[in-house]
Design a protein around this motif. Structure first.
Motif, PDB file in Angstrom:
ATOM      1  N   PHE A 479      39.323  35.396  24.246  1.00 16.21           N
ATOM      2  CA  PHE A 479      38.813  35.127  25.584  1.00 16.21           C
ATOM      3  C   PHE A 479      39.120  33.675  25.941  1.00 16.21           C
ATOM      4  O   PHE A 479      38.195  32.845  26.059  1.00 16.21           O
ATOM      5  CB  PHE A 479      37.307  35.386  25.643  1.00 16.21           C
ATOM      6  CG  PHE A 479      36.896  36.753  25.159  1.00 16.21           C
ATOM      7  CD1 PHE A 479      37.279  37.889  25.846  1.00 16.21           C
ATOM      8  CD2 PHE A 479      36.127  36.894  24.010  1.00 16.21           C
ATOM      9  CE1 PHE A 479      36.899  39.157  25.398  1.00 16.21           C
ATOM     10  CE2 PHE A 479      35.742  38.144  23.557  1.00 16.21           C
ATOM     11  CZ  PHE A 479      36.128  39.281  24.250  1.00 16.21           C
ATOM     12  N   GLY A 481      39.983  31.868  28.550  1.00 15.81           N
ATOM     13  CA  GLY A 481      39.408  31.219  29.718  1.00 15.81           C
ATOM     14  C   GLY A 481      37.945  30.862  29.522  1.00 15.81           C
ATOM     15  O   GLY A 481      37.488  29.796  29.945  1.00 15.81           O
ATOM     16  N   GLN A 482      37.192  31.759  28.885  1.00 12.17           N
ATOM     17  CA  GLN A 482      35.780  31.472  28.623  1.00 12.17           C
ATOM     18  C   GLN A 482      35.638  30.369  27.575  1.00 12.17           C
ATOM     19  O   GLN A 482      34.780  29.491  27.705  1.00 12.17           O
ATOM     20  CB  GLN A 482      35.076  32.754  28.142  1.00 12.17           C
ATOM     21  CG  GLN A 482      33.569  32.619  27.946  1.00 12.17           C
ATOM     22  CD  GLN A 482      32.783  32.559  29.257  1.00 12.17           C
ATOM     23  OE1 GLN A 482      33.336  32.276  30.326  1.00 12.17           O
ATOM     24  NE2 GLN A 482      31.492  32.830  29.179  1.00 12.17           N
ATOM     25  N   TRP A 550      44.376  38.457  29.664  1.00 12.83           N
ATOM     26  CA  TRP A 550      43.357  37.493  29.235  1.00 12.83           C
ATOM     27  C   TRP A 550      42.318  37.258  30.322  1.00 12.83           C
ATOM     28  O   TRP A 550      41.142  37.056  30.016  1.00 12.83           O
ATOM     29  CB  TRP A 550      44.017  36.178  28.828  1.00 12.83           C
ATOM     30  CG  TRP A 550      44.711  36.258  27.493  1.00 12.83           C
ATOM     31  CD1 TRP A 550      44.486  37.176  26.516  1.00 12.83           C
ATOM     32  CD2 TRP A 550      45.720  35.378  26.999  1.00 12.83           C
ATOM     33  NE1 TRP A 550      45.311  36.926  25.429  1.00 12.83           N
ATOM     34  CE2 TRP A 550      46.074  35.835  25.698  1.00 12.83           C
ATOM     35  CE3 TRP A 550      46.372  34.264  27.510  1.00 12.83           C
ATOM     36  CZ2 TRP A 550      47.034  35.199  24.922  1.00 12.83           C
ATOM     37  CZ3 TRP A 550      47.345  33.629  26.747  1.00 12.83           C
ATOM     38  CH2 TRP A 550      47.668  34.086  25.459  1.00 12.83           C
ATOM     39  N   GLN A 551      42.722  37.296  31.580  1.00 13.40           N
ATOM     40  CA  GLN A 551      41.744  37.144  32.661  1.00 13.40           C
ATOM     41  C   GLN A 551      40.742  38.292  32.647  1.00 13.40           C
ATOM     42  O   GLN A 551      39.535  38.087  32.842  1.00 13.40           O
ATOM     43  CB  GLN A 551      42.468  37.081  34.009  1.00 13.40           C
ATOM     44  CG  GLN A 551      43.229  35.783  34.243  1.00 13.40           C
ATOM     45  CD  GLN A 551      43.946  35.767  35.578  1.00 13.40           C
ATOM     46  OE1 GLN A 551      43.904  36.743  36.331  1.00 13.40           O
ATOM     47  NE2 GLN A 551      44.621  34.667  35.876  1.00 13.40           N
ATOM     48  N   ASP A 554      38.373  37.737  29.766  1.00 10.66           N
ATOM     49  CA  ASP A 554      37.377  36.714  30.101  1.00 10.66           C
ATOM     50  C   ASP A 554      36.252  37.306  30.944  1.00 10.66           C
ATOM     51  O   ASP A 554      35.062  37.027  30.726  1.00 10.66           O
ATOM     52  CB  ASP A 554      38.034  35.557  30.860  1.00 10.66           C
ATOM     53  CG  ASP A 554      38.949  34.721  30.000  1.00 10.66           C
ATOM     54  OD1 ASP A 554      38.758  34.695  28.769  1.00 10.66           O
ATOM     55  OD2 ASP A 554      39.861  34.075  30.557  1.00 10.66           O
TER      56      ASP A 554
END
Length: 791
Positions: A479, A481-482, A550-551, A554
């Motif tokens: 994850f 982005g997180q 990946w977005q 996240d």
């Protein structure tokens, strides 16, 4: 198509091991799936992708990954055979000369040798070491690398401000690596490696001129291989990912002292009695080996301070004995689980005066350790970690009180996200344990940071940065982005040092690589970094799919309501759907003088005799007396939502968990397609990345299945309407059928990737064997138990 393809087997294997020592399976007929504008309609399903998993990834066995790490070389081939330098780049492509002067430390000498090995092995570039008495007489050229500290290269070290900082400069005469100190040189050379690995070639910018200051005084982690499992390969990988500290000998004094464990009758002392005794020789060996990679060793001090003069004398003697035997230990982590005052536990919701008294006396013991250590070496770090004190948002005052009581020259080690408040469908909850669904810091942690700043104290934090107990049996959580939001928050709150991803520990993974880049200033943008990482893992043509995937991932983790080291995010894949009491698999004590529940607990075997494949707390087991709805009870405990008994939390829990699973599946459609279209020589690594994400997704779905099945079973037991009861059985049958299919896919994954299911606090939570046993029970439920119940 690819020259020397056999040497590139490693690139696909790094997802399975550092060395990737297992060769690619013989190519079989490639499965082709259409992609493009209609990707979502023609997506690669998890069932069809399983064929590729079985084709590409060789069979694995438990602890196979750890074995491959131990047998691996320090560096592996990272060069793209088709890569060529851009017009804006220069290449270190032939007869590189590594120049440094004679009066350097062993750390720098070893770092130069490591860089030489990297050039040869990872980039297929030859080099030679030019050990010199001075810089005079060096001929200029792109392949000349000058290596030294700011004292040896003063022209390039003027802007360096502290340890681990470095400058990388391309000059007409060559390439300069200048460190503030030895650690700066080490990490400057490591960053050159990181740049070339990300670029997949020995290419660097022609206009390279950068000064980078470390954002952290210390970064440490445990080994993800297990307690005191520290092979050189792990130490090297950690150093290359920016770690300069390790926390070793967890829950055991480094000198082997077991006075508290063997003499105290307190609850936690009885738990410590089960912890392995430390061999001091292993600590001495570890200190020496870690030092070669610029890594400092930290250790705990285990002691129960009771407040008496005799107890104080005993503590001081223990500290003096340890620091005399281990003068090179950099610091001590004083965690309340092992270093406590009088009686351990019982402080959640306790009377304020009692907690304050405990805090004062605990801090007094911290001061004793600090005084004894600083008398010998003022640079020794004493990290006070009051983890077990109530971390709910309303406890801010008491958590600040602990900071107020600490000696000024100790360092508070603050738990980052535990207790962070959040809202779920209008209801207030808080994180029950280590989780990524909330960025942090927790309200209490934010208040403690402010209190420490007011006292001019630096702050360290235990913080997850690549793995977490939320999905703790997954080696890392994809994850990015997180994670990035958390990295930014750490920097914004001025955290000086970290203990990262307790207790998952470190093993190589791409999230830890991303984290590495954020630990110095003047990094490339995170978006640029993600793009380069996506291309390296899956191939440049797949970059956009991977970034979109990946977005979605996240978005998914932000929705997960199951927070902490629970069955749902750690063992749902391995947890059966219990319709009736299963056959006993171990001894029971239902009719014995032994307390059966006590035997299953911390001071007993910790095993559920009906499903003894992991510790009891990881098994969701029904109340077959049907007095308690364990599914609803689970939702309340896992979310931290505080609501009256009249409020049903399970529907809210399941709604959000299903939303998270749906987001994961949207991302997986792209992720699978990207792996299927990845270049052959990247395929193995790409497939292994998808396996990790799919396993996360299946954990979410199995979590839902376990709880929905139990809700139906419980309600059916109380249902008097036969038609409604029959409808419940029908739904339960559908859940079992879906769970059988899901478990078979999970079995393929864990049979081909031994990273999955492992969490070193109890080794494997689930294994191929236990999944096969689960399948047998599910088949019996489907074919015998449910039909018999239907009549």
């Amino acid at each position: 198509m690819y020259k020397n393809l056999s040497r590139r087997k490693f690139l696909g294997a790094t997802g399975i091991g550092v060395a990737g020592s297992a060769v690619l399976a013989k190519a079989s007929q490639q499965i082709v799936f259409p992609v493009g504008e209609n990707l979502r309609e023609n997506a690669v399903t998890t069932e069809s992708f399983a064929r590729e998993v079985a084709r590409v990834l060789p069979p694995d066995k438990p602890f196979g990954y750890q074995q491959r790490i131990r047998e691996s070389a320090m560096h592996q081939l990272m060069k793209d055979p088709a890569a060529k330098p851009l017009d804006t780049e220069f290449a270190l492509n032939r007869d590189v000369k590594l120049c440094y002067v004679e009066d350097n430390s062993e750390l720098i000498k070893d770092a130069v040798k490591d860089f030489q090995d990297y050039l040869k092995t990872a980039m297929e570039v030859g080099s030679r070491i030019d050990l010199r008495k001075s810089w005079k007489g060096i001929k200029s050229g792109d392949n000349v690398v000058l290596i030294g500290t700011r004292h040896q290269l003063p022209e390039y070290g003027k802007e360096l401000k502290g340890t681990k900082s470095y400058a990388l400069v391309k000059t007409p005469g060559g390439l300069v690596v200048c460190g503030y100190d030895d650690q700066g040189v080490l990490h400057g050379l490591y960053n050159l490696q990181a740049k070339m690995s990300l670029r997949e070639g020995p290419f660097l910018p022609k206009n390279l001129k950068i000064t980078r200051q470390s954002l952290y005084q210390r970064r440490m982690a445990l080994s993800g291989m297990g307690w005191m499992e520290w092979p050189d390969q792990i130490l090297s990988a950690m150093a290359h990912n920016g770690f300069d500290g390790i926390f070793a000998s967890v829950y055991a004094n480094p000198n082997g002292d077991r006075t508290t464990a063997e003499n105290s009758t307190d609850f936690y002392a009885r738990l410590l009695h089960k912890v392995r005794k430390q061999d001091p020789a292993k600590i001495h060996d570890l200190i020496g080996r870690a030092g070669k990679f610029g890594i400092q060793v930290y250790a705990p001090i285990i002691y129960q301070y009771t407040g008496t003069p005799e107890s104080e004398a005993g503590l001081r003697k223990l500290v003096r004995d340890i620091i005399q035997e281990f003068p090179l230990i950099k610091g001590y982590v004083l965690l309340t689980e092992g270093f406590w005052y009088q009686k351990w536990g019982g402080l959640h919701g306790a009377d304020e005066a009692h907690v304050q008294d405990w805090a004062r006396n605990w801090s007094k013991a911290i001061a004793m350790v600090t005084e004894e250590c600083h008398r010998v070496n003022p640079e020794t770090e004493i990290l006070a970690w009051e983890y077990n004190i109530d971390f709910r948002p309303q406890n801010t005052k008491l958590k600040k009180y602990f900071i107020q009581q600490l000696p000024a020259d100790a360092i508070p080690m603050l738990t980052w996200e535990n207790g962070k408040g959040f809202e779920l469908d209008g209801m207030q909850g808080y994180l029950r344990d280590y989780s990524l669904s909330q960025v942090g810091p927790a309200e209490v942690t934010q208040a403690q940071i402010g209190e420490a700043n007011g006292r001019s104290m630096k702050v360290y934090s235990k913080v997850d940065t690549f793995a977490s107990w939320q999905f703790g049996t997954i080696p890392y959580l994809p994850f990015p982005g997180q994670w990035r939001k958390r990295y930014d928050a750490l920097q914004a709150y001025g955290v000086s040092g970290t203990l990262e991803s307790w207790s998952s520990g470190y093993t190589p993974n791409f999230i830890a690589e991303l984290r590495y880049w954020t630990c110095w200033d003047n990094s490339m943008s995170f978006e640029e970094l993600l793009g380069a990482m996506a291309s390296r893992l899956f191939g440049a043509a797949q970059q956009e799919k991977v970034l979109q995937a990946w977005q979605h991932f996240d978005n998914a983790i932000r929705l997960v309501p199951d927070t902490g080291p629970n069955m749902g995010t750690n063992n749902a894949i391995g947890n059966p759907l219990f319709f009736q009491v299963p056959p006993v698999r171990t001894a029971t004590f239902h009719n014995s003088w032994t307390d059966h529940e006590g035997w299953m607990g911390y001071l007993g075997g910790e095993l559920n005799p009906y499903w003894p494949f992991t510790v009891s707390r990881m098994v969701f087991y029904p109340d077959f007396t049907n007095k308690t709805n364990r599914a609803e009870q689970y939702a309340r405990g896992a979310t931290g939502i505080v609501a009256g008994k009249e409020v049903a939390l399970l529907p809210v829990f399941l709604k959000h968990l299903k939303m998270a699973a749906a987001e994961m599946e949207e991302g997986l459609k792209l992720y699978r397609a990207a792996a299927m279209e990845s270049p052959d020589w990247k395929r193995k690594r790409a497939v292994s990345e998808v396996v990790v994400a799919e396993h996360l997704h299946r954990m979410m779905e199995s979590n839902c299945a376990v709880l929905e099945f139990e809700e139906l079973r419980f309600n059916r037991a109380h249902e008097k309407d036969s038609a409604k009861a029959a409808e419940m059985l029908k739904k339960m049958k559908e859940i079992v059928i879906a769970e059988i299919a899901r478990t078979k896919l999970s079995l393929i994954a864990v049979t081909h990737d031994s990273r999955l299911g492992f969490q070193f606090e109890q080794d494997y939570v689930y294994t191929p064997y236990s999944l096969k046993e689960k399948l047998l029970l599910l088949e019996d439920t489907l074919n015998k138990q449910l039909p018999l119940a239907a009549g």
